[in-house]
Design a protein around this motif. Structure first.
Motif, short mmCIF file in Angstrom:
data_model
loop_
_atom_site.label_atom_id
_atom_site.label_comp_id
_atom_site.label_asym_id
_atom_site.label_seq_id
_atom_site.Cartn_x
_atom_site.Cartn_y
_atom_site.Cartn_z
N ILE A 293 0.76 -1.28 0.20
CA ILE A 293 0.66 0.32 -0.35
C ILE A 293 0.68 1.62 0.12
CG2 ILE A 293 -1.72 1.57 1.34
CD1 ILE A 293 -3.02 -0.96 2.71
N SER A 294 1.00 2.53 -1.34
CA SER A 294 1.28 3.26 -1.12
C SER A 294 0.09 4.77 -0.77
CB SER A 294 2.31 4.08 -2.33
OG SER A 294 1.49 3.22 -3.21
N THR A 295 0.81 5.42 -0.20
CA THR A 295 0.07 6.26 -0.03
C THR A 295 0.63 8.27 -0.64
OG1 THR A 295 0.29 7.09 1.99
CG2 THR A 295 -1.32 5.84 1.29
N VAL B 193 -6.90 5.65 7.12
CA VAL B 193 -6.13 5.27 5.66
C VAL B 193 -6.14 3.70 5.94
CG1 VAL B 193 -5.60 6.34 3.99
CG2 VAL B 193 -6.55 7.63 4.94
N LEU B 194 -4.91 3.91 6.13
CA LEU B 194 -4.41 2.31 6.17
C LEU B 194 -4.94 1.06 6.12
CD1 LEU B 194 -0.36 3.54 7.01
CD2 LEU B 194 -0.98 2.93 4.55
N LYS B 195 -5.79 1.82 7.52
CA LYS B 195 -6.37 0.40 8.07
C LYS B 195 -7.37 0.19 6.96
CE LYS B 195 -8.86 -0.82 12.30
NZ LYS B 195 -9.05 -0.44 13.31
N ARG B 196 -7.72 0.23 6.69
CA ARG B 196 -9.18 0.51 5.83
C ARG B 196 -8.46 0.33 4.39
NH1 ARG B 196 -12.55 6.70 6.88
NH2 ARG B 196 -13.64 5.59 8.46
N ALA B 197 -7.59 0.53 3.57
CA ALA B 197 -7.01 -0.32 3.01
C ALA B 197 -6.90 -1.51 2.92
CB ALA B 197 -5.59 0.59 2.40
N LEU B 198 -6.04 -1.70 3.85
CA LEU B 198 -5.34 -3.00 4.14
C LEU B 198 -6.80 -3.67 4.07
CD1 LEU B 198 -3.98 -5.02 5.05
CD2 LEU B 198 -3.43 -4.97 7.34
N ALA C 247 -3.64 -8.15 -8.69
CA ALA C 247 -4.77 -6.82 -8.53
C ALA C 247 -3.93 -6.14 -7.78
CB ALA C 247 -5.14 -7.06 -7.06
N SER C 248 -4.56 -4.67 -8.28
CA SER C 248 -4.13 -3.61 -8.16
C SER C 248 -5.17 -2.36 -8.57
CB SER C 248 -2.91 -2.93 -8.79
OG SER C 248 -3.07 -3.03 -10.41
N SER C 249 -5.38 -1.64 -7.58
CA SER C 249 -5.83 0.00 -7.62
C SER C 249 -5.89 0.75 -7.00
CB SER C 249 -7.39 -0.69 -6.62
OG SER C 249 -6.79 -0.80 -4.83
N VAL C 250 -5.69 2.10 -7.67
CA VAL C 250 -5.74 3.86 -7.03
C VAL C 250 -6.82 4.26 -6.96
CG1 VAL C 250 -4.80 5.11 -7.89
CG2 VAL C 250 -3.87 3.33 -8.86
N ARG C 251 -7.03 4.44 -5.74
CA ARG C 251 -8.16 5.50 -5.55
C ARG C 251 -7.81 6.84 -4.58
NH1 ARG C 251 -10.19 2.03 -1.08
NH2 ARG C 251 -8.61 1.06 -0.92
N HIS C 252 -8.59 7.34 -4.47
CA HIS C 252 -8.74 8.81 -3.59
C HIS C 252 -9.25 8.81 -2.98
CE1 HIS C 252 -6.04 10.63 -7.11
NE2 HIS C 252 -6.00 9.66 -7.70
N ILE D 66 -6.12 12.20 -0.22
CA ILE D 66 -5.30 11.11 -0.37
C ILE D 66 -5.27 9.85 -1.64
CG2 ILE D 66 -3.78 9.31 0.97
CD1 ILE D 66 -4.42 10.92 3.90
N ARG D 67 -4.45 9.56 -2.69
CA ARG D 67 -4.15 8.84 -2.93
C ARG D 67 -3.55 7.60 -2.56
NH1 ARG D 67 -0.18 7.21 -7.33
NH2 ARG D 67 -0.95 6.32 -8.91
N ILE D 68 -4.42 6.00 -2.64
CA ILE D 68 -3.76 5.51 -1.56
C ILE D 68 -3.74 4.47 -3.32
CG2 ILE D 68 -4.22 3.38 -0.65
CD1 ILE D 68 -6.56 5.10 0.00
N GLU D 69 -2.16 3.22 -3.82
CA GLU D 69 -2.45 2.73 -4.63
C GLU D 69 -1.54 1.32 -4.13
OE1 GLU D 69 0.82 1.40 -8.14
OE2 GLU D 69 0.67 3.37 -7.38
N THR D 70 -3.05 0.09 -4.19
CA THR D 70 -2.75 -1.03 -3.47
C THR D 70 -2.30 -1.99 -4.72
OG1 THR D 70 -4.63 -0.50 -2.03
CG2 THR D 70 -4.34 -2.53 -2.06
N GLU D 71 -1.78 -3.25 -4.59
CA GLU D 71 -0.78 -3.78 -5.42
C GLU D 71 -1.31 -5.39 -4.47
OE1 GLU D 71 1.66 -2.44 -8.44
OE2 GLU D 71 2.33 -2.91 -6.92
N ILE D 72 -1.73 -6.65 -4.78
CA ILE D 72 -1.55 -7.68 -4.25
C ILE D 72 -0.77 -8.34 -4.70
CG2 ILE D 72 -3.24 -9.09 -3.27
CD1 ILE D 72 -5.20 -7.21 -2.84
#
Length: 83
Positions: free
Chosen positions: A13-15, A58-63, A44-49, A22-28
């Motif tokens: 997870i990167s922010t 933010v990190l807890k929700r993304a995780l 999988a990967s996603s980018v959200r604002h 906040i831009r959140i990029e998640t890769e699995i």
């Protein structure tokens, strides 16, 4: 960039703070030992604002969201080791 392990997956997870959001990029990724030799690891990967909040929230929700996605992937797509 925080990385977490969930089942046979690595969640990255990167922010980026963009002021009011906040831009959140998640890769699995599939763990190297589960991917087999030469197997594709990105699953999988996603980018959200999202609205700006404390980074820990933010990190807890993304995780939590990524863990749900990893569980769905695990149920639907067998890993090379499981085949």
């Amino acid at each position: 960039m925080p990385q977490y392990t969930h089942r046979e997956y690595t969640i990255s997870i990167s922010t980026v703070n963009l002021g009011p959001e906040i831009r959140i990029e998640t890769e699995i990724f599939l763990a190297p030992d589960a991917a087999g030799q030469g197997g594709a690891r990105l699953r999988a990967s996603s980018v959200r604002h999202v609205a700006a909040e404390p980074l820990t929230i933010v990190l807890k929700r993304a995780l939590n969201s990524a863990k749900v996605t990893a569980d769905v992937l695990a149920a639907r797509v067998p890993t090379p080791k499981q085949r």
